[in-house]
Design a protein around this motif. Structure first.
Motif, PDB file in Angstrom:
ATOM      1  N   TYR A 159       0.826  -1.212   0.000  1.00 35.23           N
ATOM      2  CA  TYR A 159       0.000   0.000   0.000  1.00 35.23           C
ATOM      3  C   TYR A 159       0.857   1.257   0.000  1.00 35.23           C
ATOM      4  O   TYR A 159       0.517   2.255  -0.637  1.00 35.23           O
ATOM      5  CB  TYR A 159      -0.932   0.008   1.206  1.00 35.23           C
ATOM      6  N   SER A 160       1.998   1.207   0.722  1.00 34.96           N
ATOM      7  CA  SER A 160       2.873   2.383   0.778  1.00 34.96           C
ATOM      8  C   SER A 160       3.400   2.750  -0.607  1.00 34.96           C
ATOM      9  O   SER A 160       3.710   3.911  -0.868  1.00 34.96           O
ATOM     10  CB  SER A 160       4.046   2.120   1.725  1.00 34.96           C
ATOM     11  N   ALA A 161       3.498   1.762  -1.488  1.00 37.46           N
ATOM     12  CA  ALA A 161       3.986   2.013  -2.849  1.00 37.46           C
ATOM     13  C   ALA A 161       2.843   2.351  -3.801  1.00 37.46           C
ATOM     14  O   ALA A 161       2.851   3.389  -4.468  1.00 37.46           O
ATOM     15  CB  ALA A 161       4.746   0.792  -3.359  1.00 37.46           C
ATOM     16  N   TRP A 162       1.857   1.469  -3.869  1.00 36.75           N
ATOM     17  CA  TRP A 162       0.835   1.579  -4.905  1.00 36.75           C
ATOM     18  C   TRP A 162      -0.363   2.427  -4.505  1.00 36.75           C
ATOM     19  O   TRP A 162      -1.125   2.868  -5.369  1.00 36.75           O
ATOM     20  CB  TRP A 162       0.357   0.184  -5.316  1.00 36.75           C
ATOM     21  N   ARG A 163      -0.558   2.600  -3.204  1.00 33.05           N
ATOM     22  CA  ARG A 163      -1.690   3.392  -2.675  1.00 33.05           C
ATOM     23  C   ARG A 163      -3.021   2.918  -3.239  1.00 33.05           C
ATOM     24  O   ARG A 163      -3.918   3.706  -3.522  1.00 33.05           O
ATOM     25  CB  ARG A 163      -1.500   4.886  -2.964  1.00 33.05           C
ATOM     26  N   SER A 164      -3.142   1.608  -3.340  1.00 35.24           N
ATOM     27  CA  SER A 164      -4.366   1.000  -3.855  1.00 35.24           C
ATOM     28  C   SER A 164      -4.940   0.056  -2.799  1.00 35.24           C
ATOM     29  O   SER A 164      -4.269  -0.881  -2.373  1.00 35.24           O
ATOM     30  CB  SER A 164      -4.083   0.219  -5.135  1.00 35.24           C
ATOM     31  N   LYS A 165      -6.187   0.306  -2.394  1.00 31.80           N
ATOM     32  CA  LYS A 165      -6.825  -0.560  -1.404  1.00 31.80           C
ATOM     33  C   LYS A 165      -7.046  -1.963  -1.959  1.00 31.80           C
ATOM     34  O   LYS A 165      -6.936  -2.951  -1.223  1.00 31.80           O
ATOM     35  CB  LYS A 165      -8.159   0.044  -0.959  1.00 31.80           C
ATOM     36  N   LYS A 166      -7.344  -2.063  -3.233  1.00 30.44           N
ATOM     37  CA  LYS A 166      -7.585  -3.376  -3.837  1.00 30.44           C
ATOM     38  C   LYS A 166      -6.314  -4.220  -3.811  1.00 30.44           C
ATOM     39  O   LYS A 166      -6.330  -5.383  -3.403  1.00 30.44           O
ATOM     40  CB  LYS A 166      -8.089  -3.223  -5.269  1.00 30.44           C
ATOM     41  N   ILE A 167      -5.220  -3.625  -4.280  1.00 24.64           N
ATOM     42  CA  ILE A 167      -3.947  -4.362  -4.293  1.00 24.64           C
ATOM     43  C   ILE A 167      -3.557  -4.757  -2.879  1.00 24.64           C
ATOM     44  O   ILE A 167      -3.145  -5.902  -2.624  1.00 24.64           O
ATOM     45  CB  ILE A 167      -2.840  -3.515  -4.945  1.00 24.64           C
ATOM     46  N   SER A 168      -3.681  -3.838  -1.957  1.00 24.23           N
ATOM     47  CA  SER A 168      -3.307  -4.097  -0.568  1.00 24.23           C
ATOM     48  C   SER A 168      -4.147  -5.206   0.039  1.00 24.23           C
ATOM     49  O   SER A 168      -3.631  -6.107   0.711  1.00 24.23           O
ATOM     50  CB  SER A 168      -3.460  -2.810   0.248  1.00 24.23           C
ATOM     51  N   PHE A 169      -5.449  -5.168  -0.192  1.00 27.31           N
ATOM     52  CA  PHE A 169      -6.348  -6.171   0.382  1.00 27.31           C
ATOM     53  C   PHE A 169      -6.040  -7.566  -0.144  1.00 27.31           C
ATOM     54  O   PHE A 169      -5.903  -8.525   0.631  1.00 27.31           O
ATOM     55  CB  PHE A 169      -7.796  -5.815   0.080  1.00 27.31           C
ATOM     56  N   PHE A 170      -5.927  -7.689  -1.461  1.00 25.35           N
ATOM     57  CA  PHE A 170      -5.696  -9.021  -2.039  1.00 25.35           C
ATOM     58  C   PHE A 170      -4.313  -9.551  -1.678  1.00 25.35           C
ATOM     59  O   PHE A 170      -4.138 -10.754  -1.483  1.00 25.35           O
ATOM     60  CB  PHE A 170      -5.916  -9.000  -3.550  1.00 25.35           C
ATOM     61  N   GLU A 171      -3.329  -8.666  -1.573  1.00 25.37           N
ATOM     62  CA  GLU A 171      -2.021  -9.126  -1.131  1.00 25.37           C
ATOM     63  C   GLU A 171      -2.093  -9.653   0.298  1.00 25.37           C
ATOM     64  O   GLU A 171      -1.482 -10.671   0.630  1.00 25.37           O
ATOM     65  CB  GLU A 171      -0.990  -7.995  -1.206  1.00 25.37           C
ATOM     66  N   ALA A 172      -2.861  -8.974   1.151  1.00 20.48           N
ATOM     67  CA  ALA A 172      -2.997  -9.398   2.546  1.00 20.48           C
ATOM     68  C   ALA A 172      -3.589 -10.802   2.641  1.00 20.48           C
ATOM     69  O   ALA A 172      -3.046 -11.679   3.331  1.00 20.48           O
ATOM     70  CB  ALA A 172      -3.878  -8.408   3.310  1.00 20.48           C
ATOM     71  N   PHE A 190      -3.543 -16.760   3.301  1.00 24.13           N
ATOM     72  CA  PHE A 190      -3.899 -18.084   2.802  1.00 24.13           C
ATOM     73  C   PHE A 190      -2.645 -18.893   2.457  1.00 24.13           C
ATOM     74  O   PHE A 190      -2.625 -20.115   2.637  1.00 24.13           O
ATOM     75  CB  PHE A 190      -4.823 -17.966   1.591  1.00 24.13           C
ATOM     76  N   ALA A 191      -1.603 -18.229   1.960  1.00 25.49           N
ATOM     77  CA  ALA A 191      -0.354 -18.938   1.686  1.00 25.49           C
ATOM     78  C   ALA A 191       0.193 -19.554   2.964  1.00 25.49           C
ATOM     79  O   ALA A 191       0.672 -20.695   2.970  1.00 25.49           O
ATOM     80  CB  ALA A 191       0.678 -17.982   1.079  1.00 25.49           C
ATOM     81  N   TYR A 192       0.132 -18.800   4.055  1.00 29.46           N
ATOM     82  CA  TYR A 192       0.595 -19.326   5.341  1.00 29.46           C
ATOM     83  C   TYR A 192      -0.272 -20.494   5.806  1.00 29.46           C
ATOM     84  O   TYR A 192       0.230 -21.493   6.330  1.00 29.46           O
ATOM     85  CB  TYR A 192       0.579 -18.217   6.399  1.00 29.46           C
ATOM     86  N   SER A 193      -1.569 -20.388   5.622  1.00 30.17           N
ATOM     87  CA  SER A 193      -2.470 -21.475   6.027  1.00 30.17           C
ATOM     88  C   SER A 193      -2.216 -22.726   5.193  1.00 30.17           C
ATOM     89  O   SER A 193      -2.241 -23.846   5.713  1.00 30.17           O
ATOM     90  CB  SER A 193      -3.930 -21.027   5.872  1.00 30.17           C
ATOM     91  N   PHE A 194      -1.952 -22.542   3.900  1.00 29.94           N
ATOM     92  CA  PHE A 194      -1.631 -23.678   3.034  1.00 29.94           C
ATOM     93  C   PHE A 194      -0.310 -24.316   3.447  1.00 29.94           C
ATOM     94  O   PHE A 194      -0.171 -25.543   3.427  1.00 29.94           O
ATOM     95  CB  PHE A 194      -1.570 -23.218   1.578  1.00 29.94           C
ATOM     96  N   LEU A 195       0.680 -23.486   3.808  1.00 28.25           N
ATOM     97  CA  LEU A 195       1.961 -24.035   4.256  1.00 28.25           C
ATOM     98  C   LEU A 195       1.775 -24.822   5.546  1.00 28.25           C
ATOM     99  O   LEU A 195       2.402 -25.870   5.741  1.00 28.25           O
ATOM    100  CB  LEU A 195       2.973 -22.911   4.462  1.00 28.25           C
ATOM    101  N   THR A 205       2.980 -26.896  -3.965  1.00 26.91           N
ATOM    102  CA  THR A 205       3.177 -26.036  -5.134  1.00 26.91           C
ATOM    103  C   THR A 205       2.277 -24.809  -5.080  1.00 26.91           C
ATOM    104  O   THR A 205       2.715 -23.685  -5.375  1.00 26.91           O
ATOM    105  CB  THR A 205       2.905 -26.822  -6.426  1.00 26.91           C
ATOM    106  N   ILE A 206       1.036 -24.995  -4.690  1.00 31.50           N
ATOM    107  CA  ILE A 206       0.097 -23.874  -4.591  1.00 31.50           C
ATOM    108  C   ILE A 206       0.579 -22.876  -3.540  1.00 31.50           C
ATOM    109  O   ILE A 206       0.475 -21.658  -3.726  1.00 31.50           O
ATOM    110  CB  ILE A 206      -1.313 -24.391  -4.245  1.00 31.50           C
ATOM    111  N   THR A 207       1.133 -23.391  -2.448  1.00 33.47           N
ATOM    112  CA  THR A 207       1.678 -22.514  -1.411  1.00 33.47           C
ATOM    113  C   THR A 207       2.750 -21.605  -1.997  1.00 33.47           C
ATOM    114  O   THR A 207       2.764 -20.391  -1.750  1.00 33.47           O
ATOM    115  CB  THR A 207       2.289 -23.351  -0.271  1.00 33.47           C
ATOM    116  N   GLY A 208       3.644 -22.192  -2.781  1.00 35.01           N
ATOM    117  CA  GLY A 208       4.713 -21.410  -3.389  1.00 35.01           C
ATOM    118  C   GLY A 208       4.188 -20.346  -4.340  1.00 35.01           C
ATOM    119  O   GLY A 208       4.675 -19.204  -4.352  1.00 35.01           O
TER     120      GLY A 208
END
Length: 467
Positions: free
Chosen positions: A78-91, A96-101, A358-361
């Motif tokens: 968010y500090s770079a792109w200032r986009s709520k959409k990008i920030s939310f989906f990255e979060a 979910f990546a952590y949960s998959f791992l 693989t999906i986690t990665g």
């Protein structure tokens, strides 16, 4: 509600970074999965991942040396792109990546126990299999609700360092058979298989960046978090590479058989006797548990901070007496349990292990691509863009992008369904709640106070102008 303000130090930041790096757990988990794709060339892909991780940690410290986050990577996006959409989906991709791992590691716990018992002719019943996997999910979830100083300082940092020492000892012993330079080459492995193995290795080594979630809780966050990540990469990342080399070099059978072995480390340690097998088994399980503690802590803080930013249900901001995000932690454990149960039931243990790994990665590195390309933008915003802050992040991100695009191009139907279902959940969450909040809008100042990012960046830019 808030987390435990400025209560931990470098030791705990290092512990969190090492927890997710989990060098020994990675050797029996993601490295073993990588062997399925790359065979002995897993040594080459692990070396590539170590170099890529060094570039990535440098990239990440371009953020962490300037601002601290209690929510993790997505604040940097968010500090770079200032986009709520990008920030939310990255979060949510990160959570979910952590949960998959966590699911991969829980399955791995079962696999190494089952294989170890199988050596002695003992087989597990389906109920016993289920109990092992359930406990492998439950323990990290429950222990993550204890005070973070105790969890990271007493449980994680000591055990993580011990497992790194074990891997280095294994490497030293493997040198008695000579050094095989051929293992440091890609061999005749197809590019997409090398990319998949690279992604799997990167997931673990770049786990050193997990210290970023401690901004609110660690003293002198911009300095301590950065140093904790570098220490973990130096110790844990190097140990994982050396351990992966030893895993291949100590293999007594053919290299083709190595790629087909479900847990080569277990068989190798048994060749030295029952006692070495028990040591490897206990330390491997402990490493996998430590990894899941670190990822649970990170994912819970993502969900917790999204709640404070009005992008997740308010109940996720509830903390217990130890100032741990209790509901968010239970939620992460529940996601892990659901992913594990469904994948094992519908795919079987071995296929679930390979596909979820693989999906986690893919999920993990997808978030890193957003952050990597954002570094030059962020430094331009604060008036400090230079040669290194522009070029190195782009090189690191290009490497991650190669890994993701190559590995995602050849997938089975099950993996596609899982990825599609995950994205459907994220889109639904955004439409129902995420778009109404301000994801990425909160950061932590030098006094561990949570403040709006616009206020913080304004001060940072003014400081840059005066100096």
């Amino acid at each position: 509600m808030r987390l435990s303000k400025g209560s931990i130090s470098l030791k705990e930041a290092y512990g969190q970074a090492m927890a997710v790096t989990a060098p020994l757990g990675s050797v029996v988990s993601t490295s073993t999965a990588a062997i399925l794709y790359a065979g002995y060339s897993v040594v080459f892909t692990t070396l590539l991942a170590l170099l890529g991780s060094a570039l990535w940690i440098y990239t990440l410290t371009r953020y962490t040396s300037k601002l601290a986050s209690a929510g993790g990577y997505y604040t940097y996006g968010y500090s770079a792109w200032r986009s709520k959409k990008i920030s939310f989906f990255e979060a949510l991709i990160e959570a979910f990546a952590y949960s998959f791992l966590n699911a991969v590691n829980a399955i791995t716990v079962y696999l190494i126990i089952s294989i170890s018992l199988g050596i002695f002719g003992i087989s597990l019943t389906p109920i016993e299999e289920g109990v092992i996997i359930f406990l492998a999910i439950l323990y990290p979830t429950i222990i993550s609700l204890s005070h973070i100083k105790f969890v990271l300082g007493k449980i994680v940092s000591i055990s993580a360092t011990a497992e790194a020492v074990l891997l280095i000892i294994m490497f030293a012993f493997s040198l008695t058979k000579g050094f095989h330079f051929s293992y440091l080459t890609p061999g005749n492995v197809p590019v997409h298989d090398l990319a998949t193995a690279f992604v799997l290795s990167m997931v673990s080594i770049s786990g050193a960046g997990a210290a970023t979630y401690l901004g609110e809780e660690v003293k002198h966050p911009t300095k301590t978090v950065t140093l904790g990540m570098w220490l973990s990469l130096l110790i844990g990342g190097t140990a994982m590479f050396l351990g992966t080399y030893a895993l291949v070099a100590l293999w007594n059978g053919s290299l083709t058989a190595l790629a087909c072995s479900p847990q080569p480390l277990i068989y190798e340690m048994y060749s030295f006797g029952v006692f070495p097998l028990l040591i490897a088994l206990v330390m491997s399980i402990n490493s996998l548990f430590a990894s899941n503690i670190g990822t649970t802590l990170g994912a819970a803080r993502i969900i917790f901070n999204l709640s404070r930013e009005k992008s997740a249900p308010a109940i996720f901001s509830k903390v217990n007496k130890s100032h741990e995000p209790v509901i968010a932690t239970i939620f992460v454990g529940s996601i892990t349990g659901l992913v594990t149960a469904l994948s094992v039931i519908f795919l079987g243990i071995n296929t679930a292990f390979a596909d979820i790994s693989t999906i986690t990665g893919i999920l993990w590195l997808s978030g890193r691509i957003i952050d990597g390309f954002g570094v030059p933008v962020f430094y331009y915003r604060i008036g400090q863009l230079g040669l290194f802050s522009a070029t190195i992040p782009l090189v690191a991100t290009g490497l991650n992008l190669w890994g993701v695009t190559e590995s995602i191009s050849v997938h089975d139907i099950a993996s596609i369904v899982i990825l599609t279902s995950t994205m459907a959940v994220l889109i639904g969450w955004y439409l129902l709640k995420g778009r109404k909040g301000n994801p990425g809008s909160l950061v932590v100042d030098d006094n561990n106070e949570v403040i709006p990012i616009d206020e913080y960046l304004k001060k940072l830019k003014e400081k840059s102008v005066t100096t």
